[in-house]
Write a protein that holds these residues in place. Structure first.
Motif, short mmCIF file in Angstrom:
data_model
loop_
_atom_site.label_atom_id
_atom_site.label_comp_id
_atom_site.label_asym_id
_atom_site.label_seq_id
_atom_site.Cartn_x
_atom_site.Cartn_y
_atom_site.Cartn_z
N TYR A 183 0.88 -1.21 -0.04
CA TYR A 183 -0.07 -0.07 -0.01
C TYR A 183 0.79 1.26 -0.09
O TYR A 183 0.43 2.34 0.30
CB TYR A 183 -1.09 0.04 1.31
CG TYR A 183 -2.10 -1.00 0.97
CD1 TYR A 183 -3.21 -0.62 0.33
CD2 TYR A 183 -2.22 -2.24 1.69
CE1 TYR A 183 -4.26 -1.28 -0.02
CE2 TYR A 183 -3.36 -3.07 1.48
CZ TYR A 183 -4.40 -2.43 0.83
OH TYR A 183 -5.59 -3.31 0.55
N ASP A 378 -10.41 11.33 10.65
CA ASP A 378 -10.27 11.85 9.37
C ASP A 378 -10.25 13.16 9.07
O ASP A 378 -9.68 13.72 8.34
CB ASP A 378 -11.57 11.20 8.53
CG ASP A 378 -11.49 9.73 8.46
OD1 ASP A 378 -10.47 9.05 8.44
OD2 ASP A 378 -12.78 9.14 8.13
N THR A 382 -6.97 15.03 7.17
CA THR A 382 -7.03 15.79 6.14
C THR A 382 -6.76 16.92 6.15
O THR A 382 -5.81 17.74 5.70
CB THR A 382 -8.42 15.90 5.58
OG1 THR A 382 -9.11 14.52 5.52
CG2 THR A 382 -8.71 16.56 4.54
N HIS A 411 -4.56 2.23 4.31
CA HIS A 411 -5.71 2.71 3.39
C HIS A 411 -5.94 4.30 3.47
O HIS A 411 -6.07 5.17 2.59
CB HIS A 411 -7.01 1.92 3.43
CG HIS A 411 -6.67 0.64 3.44
ND1 HIS A 411 -6.32 -0.29 4.28
CD2 HIS A 411 -7.18 -0.35 2.55
CE1 HIS A 411 -6.20 -1.58 3.91
NE2 HIS A 411 -6.82 -1.55 2.81
N ASP A 412 -5.62 4.80 4.81
CA ASP A 412 -6.02 6.08 5.07
C ASP A 412 -4.84 7.13 4.31
O ASP A 412 -5.02 8.04 3.81
CB ASP A 412 -5.98 6.56 6.70
CG ASP A 412 -6.96 5.92 7.37
OD1 ASP A 412 -8.16 5.63 6.65
OD2 ASP A 412 -6.77 5.51 8.67
N ALA A 415 -5.51 7.00 0.64
CA ALA A 415 -6.59 7.91 0.15
C ALA A 415 -6.24 9.45 0.35
O ALA A 415 -6.58 10.15 -0.36
CB ALA A 415 -7.68 7.71 1.62
N ARG A 418 -4.25 10.32 -2.64
CA ARG A 418 -4.76 10.30 -4.01
C ARG A 418 -5.65 11.75 -3.99
O ARG A 418 -5.59 12.50 -5.01
CB ARG A 418 -5.85 9.22 -3.91
CG ARG A 418 -4.76 7.93 -4.29
CD ARG A 418 -5.88 6.73 -4.46
NE ARG A 418 -5.15 5.78 -5.07
CZ ARG A 418 -5.77 4.34 -5.16
NH1 ARG A 418 -7.01 4.33 -5.00
NH2 ARG A 418 -5.05 3.29 -5.47
N LEU A 419 -6.40 11.88 -2.56
CA LEU A 419 -7.07 13.14 -2.54
C LEU A 419 -6.18 14.40 -2.83
O LEU A 419 -6.77 15.52 -3.85
CB LEU A 419 -7.71 13.31 -1.18
CG LEU A 419 -8.84 14.46 -0.85
CD1 LEU A 419 -9.87 14.12 -1.86
CD2 LEU A 419 -9.41 14.42 0.53
N LYS A 443 -0.88 5.43 -8.62
CA LYS A 443 -1.86 4.47 -8.46
C LYS A 443 -1.52 3.15 -7.97
O LYS A 443 -0.23 2.60 -8.62
CB LYS A 443 -2.88 4.72 -9.38
CG LYS A 443 -3.72 5.72 -10.02
CD LYS A 443 -4.58 5.41 -11.20
CE LYS A 443 -5.47 6.85 -11.18
NZ LYS A 443 -6.08 6.72 -12.48
#
Length: 467
Positions: A183, A378, A382, A411-412, A415, A418-419, A443
């Motif tokens: 990951y 979260d 961010t 995964h966090d 994410a 990517r964001l 990716k």
């Protein structure tokens, strides 16, 4: 020196600098526990108003912990760079906030200013800033460090791969490492919190990590987060130590409770530099901190937890660390009660560390008895990434089964990368593409299949046996 201010029909008085700083702090449970917090929102606003009018020069003349009785205070003052400070020496705390938010405070000027700021100055200005302010200013700070890769570059976001295991089982740890690498986690460090501080056990884990990194030619560094005294002993025995880890705090007494002092940290840094294991740089220290640690050791000297936390950053920067992170919600709700307090503390810590010139990461976390949940984390994740944070933790499933707390998952991290289009450290990113884990756009491309380089390593028992 006492401070007086009148708001409307009521006057307020604060006995000294540490009282003023404490009363000006945004509300948090640790300061209430210590009996230091403002008694009302009105008193807090009065303290913030008085603090905003305080000249920055005052922090060089009045100390929250006496110079004579604390080696951290002595370090802060003796290492203060008056030439760098000259750029803002004429300002008060409120004016300093305005300057930090202006276009004049760009990346270059903030880097030049850092040696001229004391932790107390930085803590003070953070207390009169909104969350938006903390993010906007920290975003402008770039602190770059290097060992086997380059961490902290603007536009990049790193992770510590944290493969902890409740019994230090090598197969379980290796499985978590492979999972994390697939990951794209681990560019900041592959760092294990050992279940046992036994030097034999720690040495075995260091060997496992070193073999993994060498076998797959991973441009990253390893660390077993044991006490600095154990790491010193292991280096003397020839163990493959990349980074020296230690938890630190903002007072001499708190560090004494950890079994450390400045001299010991210096000895460990010298020993690690002598091993010459870095390939692109020589930042060899890794520090963790957390609001509430000094209070929990009854070593806070009546100083609010955010100010004394920032003093720990004054200690850390002496050693030019590769990594520093605040373990923001780990100590518990006694110190940061809920999600709102944890979010504010994480952004304060990042802001203060970056202004002082540190490569700040954050373990975005909470304990299960805190009034917080993953939605709160979260939010902080961010905001922290938007603020230019250097790195976060990557924990399998976000649930550390050894330390028993909730953090951020592989995964966090993926994410938020990517964001916000934030790839890993450049050297690590190149390795991910070379091994077929990621494409050039960031990716994942490996899908459910292991890259060829890992095919043999999935037979976990061969690590350490198969030569």
């Amino acid at each position: 020196m006492s401070f007086r201010i009148r708001l409307g029909q009521r006057g307020y008085q604060f006995a000294d600098l540490k009282t003023l700083l404490a009363k000006a702090s945004p509300a948090r449970s640790g300061d209430y526990l210590a009996g230091l917090a403002a008694s009302s929102n009105e008193e807090r606003v009065a303290a913030q108003w008085a603090l905003a009018d305080l000249p920055l020069r005052h922090f060089l003349n009045e100390q929250v912990i006496p110079y004579e009785s604390d080696e951290i205070t002595r370090l802060i003052l003796d290492s203060h760079n008056a030439e760098a400070f000259a750029a803002v020496a004429h300002l008060n705390v409120g004016d300093f906030r305005d300057w930090l938010l202006s276009d004049a405070a760009d990346t270059a000027s903030l880097a030049a200013l850092a040696p001229g700021l004391t932790p107390e100055m930085v803590a003070a200005v953070s207390k009169i800033m909104r969350v938006q302010d903390l993010i906007a200013v920290a975003k402008k700070c770039e602190v770059v460090t290097r060992f086997r890769n380059t961490i902290g570059l603007s536009g990049h976001f790193s992770t510590r791969l944290q493969p902890n295991h409740p019994t230090d089982n090598e197969a379980g740890i290796a499985a978590s490492i492979i999972d994390g690498l697939l990951y794209a986690s681990g560019d900041a460090v592959i760092g294990i919190n050992p279940a046992s501080d036994n030097t034999q056990s720690v040495g075995r884990l260091l060997g496992l990590l070193d073999e993994f990194i060498q076998r797959f030619e991973i441009p990253t560094q390893s660390c077993v987060l044991t006490h600095v005294s154990a790491t010193l002993a292991l280096m003397e025995q020839g163990a493959p130590v990349d980074l020296v880890f230690q938890s630190i705090a903002g007072s001499e007494a708190a560090n004494k409770s950890f079994g450390i002092n400045i001299a010991m940290l210096g000895e460990a840094q010298d020993a690690a530099l002598g091993l010459n294991r870095g390939s692109v740089g020589n930042n060899v220290m890794y520090f963790e901190t957390g609001q509430g640690s000094a209070l929990s050791a009854n070593a806070h000297h009546g100083v609010d937890q955010q100010t004394i936390e920032t003093r720990a950053y004054g200690l850390a920067r002496t050693f030019s660390p590769l990594l520093v992170n605040t373990v923001v919600g780990f100590i518990g709700p006694e110190y940061l009660y809920n999600g709102k307090q944890i979010i504010r503390a994480g952004l304060e810590d990042h802001f203060c560390g970056k202004l002082l010139g540190l490569p700040m990461g954050c373990d975005i976390c909470y304990t299960n008895h805190a009034e917080a949940d993953q939605d709160d984390m979260d939010m902080l994740l961010t905001q922290f990434a938007l603020a230019g944070g250097s790195f976060i933790m990557g924990v399998p499933g976000g649930d550390d089964i050894m330390l028993n707390y909730q953090s951020t998952s592989y995964h966090d991290a993926l994410a938020v990368r990517r964001l916000l289009n934030l790839p890993p450290a450049p050297e690590f990113f190149q390795w991910l593409q070379k091994t077929g884990i990621m494409d050039s756009g960031g990716k994942l491309v490996s899908g459910s299949h292991l890259p060829p380089a890992f095919a043999k390593a999935i037979e976990l028992a061969e690590l350490g046996d198969d030569k």
